[in-house]
Enzyme design. Structure first.
Site, PDB file in Angstrom:
ATOM      1  N   ASN A  44       0.912  -1.071  -0.010  1.00 36.23           N
ATOM      2  CA  ASN A  44       0.149  -0.132   0.287  1.00 36.23           C
ATOM      3  C   ASN A  44       0.874   1.473  -0.004  1.00 36.23           C
ATOM      4  OD1 ASN A  44      -1.817   2.002   0.401  1.00 36.23           O
ATOM      5  ND2 ASN A  44      -2.086   1.524   2.556  1.00 36.23           N
ATOM      6  N   TRP A  45       0.846   1.690  -1.107  1.00 34.26           N
ATOM      7  CA  TRP A  45       2.041   3.046  -1.251  1.00 34.26           C
ATOM      8  C   TRP A  45       1.393   4.039  -0.725  1.00 34.26           C
ATOM      9  CZ3 TRP A  45       4.085   2.647  -6.832  1.00 34.26           C
ATOM     10  CH2 TRP A  45       4.966   1.469  -7.026  1.00 34.26           C
ATOM     11  N   LYS A  46       0.171   4.293  -0.349  1.00 36.48           N
ATOM     12  CA  LYS A  46      -0.238   5.335   0.395  1.00 36.48           C
ATOM     13  C   LYS A  46      -0.273   6.668  -0.704  1.00 36.48           C
ATOM     14  CE  LYS A  46       0.100   3.453   4.793  1.00 36.48           C
ATOM     15  NZ  LYS A  46       0.227   3.675   6.223  1.00 36.48           N
ATOM     16  N   HIS A  84      -9.372   1.466   5.248  1.00 35.96           N
ATOM     17  CA  HIS A  84      -8.053   1.467   5.745  1.00 35.96           C
ATOM     18  C   HIS A  84      -7.953   2.318   7.001  1.00 35.96           C
ATOM     19  CE1 HIS A  84      -3.787   2.625   6.443  1.00 35.96           C
ATOM     20  NE2 HIS A  84      -3.731   1.639   5.716  1.00 35.96           N
ATOM     21  N   GLU A 126      -6.392   4.546   7.778  1.00 41.59           N
ATOM     22  CA  GLU A 126      -6.359   6.230   7.568  1.00 41.59           C
ATOM     23  C   GLU A 126      -7.509   6.697   6.996  1.00 41.59           C
ATOM     24  OE1 GLU A 126      -2.495   5.703   5.577  1.00 41.59           O
ATOM     25  OE2 GLU A 126      -1.635   5.065   7.543  1.00 41.59           O
ATOM     26  N   GLU A 173      -5.426  -4.825  10.759  1.00 45.71           N
ATOM     27  CA  GLU A 173      -4.227  -3.834  10.917  1.00 45.71           C
ATOM     28  C   GLU A 173      -4.387  -2.868  12.305  1.00 45.71           C
ATOM     29  OE1 GLU A 173      -2.254  -2.766   7.167  1.00 45.71           O
ATOM     30  OE2 GLU A 173      -4.127  -1.546   7.147  1.00 45.71           O
ATOM     31  N   GLY A 187       2.584   2.377  10.812  1.00 49.71           N
ATOM     32  CA  GLY A 187       3.584   3.491  10.479  1.00 49.71           C
ATOM     33  C   GLY A 187       4.228   3.944  11.749  1.00 49.71           C
ATOM     34  N   SER A 225       3.474  -2.003  10.574  1.00 56.71           N
ATOM     35  CA  SER A 225       5.052  -1.675  10.524  1.00 56.71           C
ATOM     36  C   SER A 225       5.769  -3.236  10.187  1.00 56.71           C
ATOM     37  CB  SER A 225       5.406  -1.520  12.028  1.00 56.71           C
ATOM     38  OG  SER A 225       4.914  -0.361  12.227  1.00 56.71           O
ATOM     39  N   GLY A 277       2.775  -1.240   4.222  1.00 58.90           N
ATOM     40  CA  GLY A 277       2.863   0.315   3.712  1.00 58.90           C
ATOM     41  C   GLY A 277       4.317   0.546   3.464  1.00 58.90           C
ATOM     42  N   GLY A 278       5.072   1.374   4.558  1.00 56.07           N
ATOM     43  CA  GLY A 278       6.373   1.987   4.242  1.00 56.07           C
ATOM     44  C   GLY A 278       7.230   1.108   3.678  1.00 56.07           C
TER      45      GLY A 278
HETATM   46  P1  PGA Z   1       2.865   0.391   7.651  1.00 56.70           P
HETATM   47  O1  PGA Z   1       1.551   0.646   6.812  1.00 56.70           O
HETATM   48  O2  PGA Z   1       3.591  -0.854   6.938  1.00 56.70           O
HETATM   49  O3  PGA Z   1       3.836   1.496   6.913  1.00 56.70           O
HETATM   50  O4  PGA Z   1       2.916   0.315   9.225  1.00 56.70           O
HETATM   51  C1  PGA Z   1       0.622  -0.235   6.751  1.00 56.70           C
HETATM   52  C2  PGA Z   1      -0.692  -0.152   6.236  1.00 56.70           C
HETATM   53  O5  PGA Z   1      -1.168   1.066   6.635  1.00 56.70           O
HETATM   54  O6  PGA Z   1      -1.268  -0.805   5.555  1.00 56.70           O
END
Ligand code: PGA
Length: 253
Positions: free
Chosen positions: A11-13, A98, A100, A170, A176, A215, A236-237
């Protein structure tokens, strides 16, 4: 479409425009054995989807997705994208709910439900994301929160659609932040989610992949993936780094 596990979903956000997307795939593709084991998913920003489609070319072992959709297929919804529009552009999967979206943009369980429905109506795979906050976990209400998000979010899904439905657990406090749920804690929650899915859909729910996210990095991905009940990872990251993401994708047994 049956989704092969483990699923490695990036997930590149709000990162990687079209130029960075092309550069990512130039580096990533040679590192990913063809065909990849399990299912490799990348959800770039919607504006980078066309660049991603062109970059993967005929690599049908990579699934492209979007990070959010509106629940209506079309109409006067300035600034939104819809499931049919995303599909037409080359995405076959949608992340829904998600954390966010829920916590920054105020997405409700009911909106997530409509988005899951919209994705399935467009013939796409819906990944319903669920997870508790730290306050909820510390109050002993983690599963209660997750169960509520699940119950409402999947309300319109029928058992005939389960091959297009995934769940991602999650924990909000792990996204993050560098804090990861321990494999045992993640596994425990995955077991409870599986029980809830089976209570709703019966034995066919046994095949719904349940991903863990929060994470995930190359150095903890293996332990998480080996934990019972974890059918893949939502990353994500660490999915922004072609080498690191390819290392994670190579962990499929
Ligand atoms: P993260 O994000 O791996 O950067 O913690 C995961 C996500 O939000 O899908």
């Amino acid at each position: 479409m049956n989704i092969a596990t483990p699923v490695f979903a990036g997930n590149w956000k709000l990162n990687n425009g079209p130029t960075a997307t092309r550069a990512f795939f130039r580096d990533f593709l040679p590192r990913l054995p063809e065909p990849a084991s399990g299912t490799v998913v990348i959800c770039p920003p919607a504006l980078s989807l066309t660049a991603a489609v062109t970059a993967i070319g005929d690599r049908r072992d990579i699934v492209l997705g979007v990070q959010n959709i509106h629940w209506q297929p079309e109409g006067a919804f300035t600034g939104e994208i819809s499931a049919p529009l995303a599909r037409d552009t080359g995405a076959s999967l949608v992340l829904v709910g998600h954390s966010e979206r829920r916590h920054i943009f105020g997405e409700t369980d009911e909106e997530s439900r409509s988005k899951v429905r919209a994705a399935l109506d467009a013939g796409m795979i819906a990944v319903l994301c669920v997870g508790e906050t730290l306050v909820e976990r510390e109050a002993g209400r983690a599963f209660q929160m997750v169960e509520q998000q699940l119950a409402v979010g999947m309300e319109s899904v029928t058992s005939g659609e389960l091959d297009h439905f995934l769940v991602a657990y999650e924990p909000v406090w792990a996204i993050g932040t560098g804090r990861t749920a321990s494999p045992a804690d993640a596994s425990d929650m995955h077991g409870q989610i599986r029980d809830r899915l089976e209570a709703t859909f019966g034995p066919s729910a046994a095949d719904i992949p349940i991903l863990y996210g929060g994470s995930v990095k190359p150095d903890n991905a293996g332990d998480l993936l080996r934990a019972p009940g974890i059918g893949g990872l939502l990353i994500g990251g660490a999915s922004l780094d072609p080498a690191g993401f390819a290392d994670i994708c190579s962990l499929a047994p």
